[in-house]
Enzyme design. Structure first.
Site, PDB file in Angstrom:
ATOM      1  N   ARG A   4     -22.207 -30.610   5.173  1.00 26.29           N
ATOM      2  CA  ARG A   4     -23.018 -31.797   5.453  1.00 26.29           C
ATOM      3  C   ARG A   4     -23.866 -31.527   6.694  1.00 26.29           C
ATOM      4  O   ARG A   4     -23.528 -31.935   7.800  1.00 26.29           O
ATOM      5  CB  ARG A   4     -22.120 -33.017   5.660  1.00 26.29           C
ATOM      6  CG  ARG A   4     -22.886 -34.345   5.826  1.00 26.29           C
ATOM      7  CD  ARG A   4     -21.907 -35.466   6.115  1.00 26.29           C
ATOM      8  NE  ARG A   4     -22.565 -36.765   6.212  1.00 26.29           N
ATOM      9  CZ  ARG A   4     -23.118 -37.268   7.296  1.00 26.29           C
ATOM     10  NH1 ARG A   4     -23.107 -36.536   8.424  1.00 26.29           N
ATOM     11  NH2 ARG A   4     -23.686 -38.459   7.288  1.00 26.29           N
TER      12      ARG A   4
ATOM     13  N   SER B 244     -19.463 -41.125  -1.294  1.00 31.48           N
ATOM     14  CA  SER B 244     -19.128 -41.901  -0.099  1.00 31.48           C
ATOM     15  C   SER B 244     -19.341 -43.376  -0.387  1.00 31.48           C
ATOM     16  O   SER B 244     -20.439 -43.782  -0.792  1.00 31.48           O
ATOM     17  CB  SER B 244     -20.022 -41.482   1.081  1.00 31.48           C
ATOM     18  OG  SER B 244     -19.742 -40.158   1.473  1.00 31.48           O
TER      19      SER B 244
ATOM     20  N   LYS C   5     -20.517 -42.649  11.903  1.00 28.61           N
ATOM     21  CA  LYS C   5     -20.668 -43.683  10.879  1.00 28.61           C
ATOM     22  C   LYS C   5     -21.046 -45.033  11.467  1.00 28.61           C
ATOM     23  O   LYS C   5     -21.002 -46.051  10.768  1.00 28.61           O
ATOM     24  CB  LYS C   5     -19.368 -43.810  10.079  1.00 28.61           C
ATOM     25  CG  LYS C   5     -18.955 -42.555   9.318  1.00 28.61           C
ATOM     26  CD  LYS C   5     -19.914 -42.245   8.193  1.00 28.61           C
ATOM     27  CE  LYS C   5     -19.469 -41.016   7.413  1.00 28.61           C
ATOM     28  NZ  LYS C   5     -20.428 -40.657   6.345  1.00 28.61           N
TER      29      LYS C   5
END
Length: 216
Positions: A43, A112, A141
């Site tokens: 990622r 996700s 996040k």
């Protein structure tokens, strides 16, 4: 079929080369693999496509030495070109059913999810597993709002038949709480990527899980 594909990795490592304190990402991931990690998500969203492909190929070689799975975040084209094990999609990104048509039946598809609706949509679209969160606070996040907490995680587990991985702020101190809520495993970035010893941290985290992978 989904559970058979994913039950071999209770710990899902997500990469972030910006959290390695200047250490080479391949070296950090290699240490984590040596500590027992058997699934990695590449990622690195800020990399150009060619750089991402080169990194994916290097990680594919590295994970292959350990018999570990490698997924690429979002980029189906890179996943196919690098010959990795699958992709991990965002809740608002390419739908899982579209990815499945492109990838075929054998590659893994993770999604996700931050809502129950997203979790159900991922299941209906043919995803193999989901990550759900952020369960606890984590800076990576923060744009998704406050942590959802353990109760919504438990509700997500009850609402879908897919394996649900707890994501967001997972550490040694709270991993057991996430598993007690019914999670199939834990997904994390900084706990391992930023650790002084990624190998030791991976081993410590795996020792907290019901069926940790064999330590190397």
């Amino acid at each position: 079929m989904a559970k058979a594909k994913t039950n071999s990795f209770p710990l899902y490592l997500i990469t972030d080369r910006h959290q390695t304190s200047g250490r080479d990402l391949l070296a950090v991931v290699g240490e984590a693999l040596a500590g027992g990690v058997t699934a990695v998500q590449l990622r690195e969203k800020d990399l150009a496509p060619r750089e991402l492909l080169e990194l994916a190929r290097a990680l594919r070689e590295l994970t292959g030495r350990f018999g570990a799975r490698l997924l690429v975040n979002d980029r189906i084209d890179v996943a196919l070109a690098a010959g990795v094990d699958g992709v991990h999609l965002g809740e608002e990104g390419i739908p899982a059913d579209v990815a499945r048509r492109l990838l075929g039946p054998e590659r893994l598809i993770g999604v996700s999810c931050h809502t129950l609706a997203g979790a159900r949509a991922a299941e209906e679209g043919g995803a193999d597993f989901i990550t759900f969160g952020p369960v606890f606070f984590t800076a990576s996040k923060a744009r998704y709002g406050p942590p959802v907490g353990l109760a919504p995680l438990a509700e997500a587990v009850r609402s879908v038949s897919l394996p649900v991985f707890a994501l967001g702020g997972i550490t040694r101190e709270n991993a057991a709480d996430a598993m007690a809520a019914g999670a199939a495993g834990i997904a994390l970035i900084s706990a391992i990527c930023a650790a002084d010893s990624p190998r030791d941290e991976a081993r410590a985290l795996l020792s907290l899980l019901p069926h940790p992978s064999r330590k190397r």
